[in-house]
Design a protein around this motif. Structure first.
Motif: not given
Length: 332
Positions: A30-43, A57-59, A78-83
């Motif tokens: 599970v990833l929490y990030t401000p990175l743009i999903v279509d540009q880099v998170v999904r790839p 999984d990402y938010a 309670h942790g939700g994210a791993d990275v």
């Protein structure tokens, strides 16, 4: 195998069959990030899954929200994210013991300024900031070549930046004070304040789009990789590397209460590795790994031939309030 609920030992950072097996047993990351999903998170998620068979999984949220969510989850036990990735707030996470140290064979290949000597974070990509102009409105001969050129009366009321933000007014103020010193820097900033810079509360990308559309002739703080992406797509825009430019990074780390600690560590190793960094490269970002250059080598100082001030998380933590206070005082 690691004890249930316990983080892997330090030497688990070796990308070994043991780590991969433990990550696969956990089943996801599970990833929490401000990175743009279509540009880099999904790839990036797709490339990681293709290599290891582990879904991601990402938010997506801004950096301040990433930090706040991790802090709140840590306080609740309670942790939700791993990275996670963020451009701000690491010192608060460290102080609250919401993130944990790690050792990484991939991070070991990064230059000293791109990783935490205490092992809490490593840079996953770089940001270089400087002015950008609409090339239909500003011809080459009229573009500023030095910071003093921004004081030319012809720019009065025609420049724009993001309001009181590290990637806008606050960061510009910090870069000037680091470069010129407090006394000369404040003298310069007082002169710049007479230029009536327009302040907006929008994203870096949205600001650049407004420059491209001709709403503003020039922004004096914007990420150069976004300018290059737009220029390559035919937009009338050019980045200007005033020296020194400001350079910062997006940091990646691991949460202390990760539900999938091994999968999180494996994902971090992959994102920082040369293979993972090529995903950032293909997305048009500036990879942090020195062996993976940006698509346009001119975007970084080593091959672009310009000087930068590297703004590390420690420098931000120590100086951000002062920078923001100066920006608020002079440019409100």
């Amino acid at each position: 195998m690691f004890a249930l609920g316990a983080p892997p030992p330090a030497n688990a950072a070796d990308v070994s069959p043991t780590l991969v097996a433990a990550a696969k047993k956990e089943g996801r990351v599970v990833l929490y990030t401000p990175l743009i999903v279509d540009q880099v998170v999904r790839p990036l998620a797709a490339a990681f899954r293709a290599k290891y068979g582990i879904p991601v999984d990402y938010a997506r949220m801004d950096s301040d929200s990433v930090v706040l969510k991790i802090l709140n989850e840590s306080r609740a036990g309670h942790g939700g994210a791993d990275v996670f990735t963020t451009t701000l707030g690491l010192e608060a996470l460290i102080a609250a013991k919401s993130i944990r140290k790690f050792q990484s064979v991939s991070a070991a290949e990064l230059p000293a300024g791109y990783k935490d000597p205490n092992g809490y974070w490593a840079s996953v990509r770089l940001h270089v900031f400087g002015p950008a102009v609409n090339t239909d409105l500003v011809k080459p001969a009229d573009r500023p070549k030095t910071y003093n050129d921004l004081l030319d009366p012809k720019w009065t009321g025609k420049m724009v930046w993001r309001r009181n933000d590290l990637t806008g007014a606050g960061g510009f103020v910090g870069n000037v004070l680091m470069s010129m010193g407090e006394e000369k820097g404040m003298e310069y900033l007082r002169k710049l304040a007479r230029q009536k810079i327009i302040s907006v509360s929008i994203s870096d990308r949205a600001l650049l789009d407004q420059v491209i559309a001709g709403e503003y002739a020039m922004t004096i703080v914007v990420t150069n990789h976004n300018v290059e992406i737009s220029r390559q797509q035919g937009a009338p825009v050019a980045w200007i590397p005033l020296e020194p430019a400001m350079m910062s990074s997006e940091q990646m780390g691991l949460t202390a209460l990760a539900p999938h600690p091994n999968a999180g560590l494996l994902f971090l190793e992959y994102a920082l590795s040369r293979e993972g960094q090529t995903v950032f490269q293909k997305a048009g970002y500036i990879p942090s790994h020195p062996a993976v250059p940006p698509l346009d080598p001119k975007l970084v100082p080593s091959t672009g031939g310009f000087k930068v001030n590297l703004i590390t998380p420690e420098i931000v933590e120590k100086n951000r309030k002062h920078w923001d206070d100066v920006a608020q005082q002079l440019f409100r």
